[in-house]
Write an enzyme that holds these catalytic residues in place. Structure first.
Site, short mmCIF file in Angstrom:
data_model
loop_
_atom_site.label_atom_id
_atom_site.label_comp_id
_atom_site.label_asym_id
_atom_site.label_seq_id
_atom_site.Cartn_x
_atom_site.Cartn_y
_atom_site.Cartn_z
N LYS A 1 9.33 7.59 10.86
CA LYS A 1 7.96 7.58 11.39
C LYS A 1 7.82 6.51 12.47
CE LYS A 1 4.41 5.66 10.45
NZ LYS A 1 3.28 4.92 9.94
N ARG B 1 -2.33 3.31 7.13
CA ARG B 1 -3.50 3.23 8.00
C ARG B 1 -4.31 4.53 8.00
NH1 ARG B 1 0.05 -0.47 11.35
NH2 ARG B 1 -1.09 -2.45 11.41
N HIS C 1 3.17 4.50 -0.45
CA HIS C 1 2.95 5.95 -0.54
C HIS C 1 4.32 6.63 -0.64
CE1 HIS C 1 4.11 5.84 3.65
NE2 HIS C 1 3.07 5.07 3.96
N SER D 1 0.85 7.32 6.04
CA SER D 1 0.72 5.98 6.61
C SER D 1 -0.39 5.24 5.86
CB SER D 1 0.36 6.06 8.09
OG SER D 1 -0.08 4.79 8.55
N HIS E 1 7.23 5.46 1.60
CA HIS E 1 7.97 4.28 1.13
C HIS E 1 8.89 4.64 -0.04
CE1 HIS E 1 4.11 2.32 2.66
NE2 HIS E 1 5.04 1.78 3.42
N ASN F 1 0.87 -1.18 0.00
CA ASN F 1 0.00 0.00 0.00
C ASN F 1 0.91 1.24 0.00
OD1 ASN F 1 -2.23 1.92 1.87
ND2 ASN F 1 -2.71 1.06 -0.10
P1 AMP Z 1 5.23 -0.20 6.49
O1 AMP Z 1 4.85 -0.56 5.09
O2 AMP Z 1 4.23 0.69 7.16
O3 AMP Z 1 5.67 -1.37 7.30
O4 AMP Z 1 6.53 0.73 6.35
C1 AMP Z 1 7.65 0.29 5.65
C2 AMP Z 1 8.80 1.25 5.87
O5 AMP Z 1 8.40 2.56 5.45
C3 AMP Z 1 9.17 1.39 7.36
O6 AMP Z 1 10.58 1.50 7.45
C4 AMP Z 1 8.49 2.66 7.76
O7 AMP Z 1 9.11 3.31 8.84
C5 AMP Z 1 8.62 3.48 6.49
N1 AMP Z 1 7.60 4.54 6.45
C6 AMP Z 1 6.28 4.41 6.67
N2 AMP Z 1 5.66 5.60 6.60
C7 AMP Z 1 6.64 6.52 6.35
C8 AMP Z 1 6.65 7.94 6.18
N3 AMP Z 1 5.54 8.66 6.25
N4 AMP Z 1 7.84 8.54 5.94
C9 AMP Z 1 8.99 7.81 5.86
N5 AMP Z 1 9.04 6.47 6.01
C10 AMP Z 1 7.89 5.84 6.25
#
Ligand code: AMP
Length: 287
Positions: free
Chosen positions: A157, A195, A39, A193, A42, A37
């Protein structure tokens, strides 16, 4: 920077073959794991990877072991086609690893070897999400063994996650360097995020208050305020007035998240987590 076309693979053996070929050519590797998902947060990690190493690997895997029984594993947004298109368009990722669960957990979840993190994993976000960070460590450890990157990029984050993964990699003597990418925000300040899509339009309009409140604490600290208990109590009260159900607001030391000492001039981080409708939002600011 010249990059080959994106390859999408689902097996450990395909990842190992690609990485072995790069290593044979003397190329280094940076890796950014995600749950999809995707954004701009990522994608910023992909850009940092490409600036830091010759080869870039991303993964998309919604890791079951980091979700509690009452959490949103089943409902977590899965948008693989759009994610792949986004990565292909940005054109700085060489390999996208999208495994099925048995590829990551060959003996199944019940029989999986798990990582058990130190007590920090049960504080802050860990207090309301028992086992969450152990689950994150369990999958990151596996992914690091599969991809064997030189550099692992994680987002600010999830600051506590970064600190715990840093601890794991150092304690387990893993040959990888961890780097943190800054939090990417929407124009109104809300940290991006996956979420956020759980927020109703009304809640989405309330959401910027979390970053605003944490930033206010930061300003007060910079102005010399040292009564951390009062600062964080005020912040929680303000979040409640803004419609949140706050879980915590805390001032900690940067680096290891140990208790901050008001008497010392040291780098600090203000962290907060709060529920808004059916979403749980987290954010932090460095001081
Ligand atoms: P997730 O898909 O939420 O598990 O996040 C994957 C990676 O992206 C993790 O290292 C998160 O810390 C990073 N991440 C998520 N949201 C953000 C954001 N808004 N800015 C920078 N990195 C992010």
């Amino acid at each position: 920077m010249a990059h080959t076309r994106l390859r999408v693979v689902s097996s450990v053996s395909a990842v190992r073959a690609a990485v072995a070929a790069w290593r044979a050519a003397g190329e280094n590797v940076a890796f950014a794991p995600t749950m999809g998902n995707l954004h701009a947060g990522h994608m910023s990690l992909a850009t940092l990877c490409a600036q830091s190493a010759r080869r870039v690997v991303m993964s998309i895997f919604v890791n079951p072991t980091q979700f509690g029984p009452s959490e949103d594993f089943a409902a977590y947004p899965r948008t693989l086609a759009a994610d792949e298109a986004l990565i292909a368009a940005q054109a700085n990722v060489d390999l996208l690893f999208i495994p099925e669960s048995p590829e990551v957990y060959p003996f199944g979840l019940e029989h999986a070897v798990r990582v058990q993190l130190p007590p920090l994993s049960r504080e802050l976000c860990g207090a309301s999400r028992p086992g969450h960070f152990d689950g994150v460590a369990t999958v990151v450890c596996r992914l690091l063994h599969i991809v064997t990157p030189d550099i692992l990029f994680l987002g600010q984050k999830d600051y506590q996650q970064f600190v715990l993964m840093q601890r794991m990699s150092q304690d387990l003597r893993m040959p990888v360097e961890l780097r943190m990418g800054p939090t990417q925000r929407e124009p109104d300040g809300v940290a991006m995020s996956s979420r956020n899509r759980y927020l109703s339009p009304v809640e989405r309009a309330q959401a910027p208050a979390l970053y605003r409140v944490l930033s206010r604490v930061r300003e007060e600290l910079l102005a010399g305020a040292r009564d951390f208990a009062r600062l964080t109590a005020d912040a929680r009260a303000e979040l409640e007035r803004e419609g949140f159900r706050p879980e915590y607001v805390e001032v900690r030391r940067q680096g290891d998240l140990s208790a901050a000492d008001p008497q010392r001039a040291e780098p600090r981080v203000v962290l907060g987590a709060a529920r808004l409708g059916r979403a749980r939002l987290i954010d932090n600011v460095l001081v």
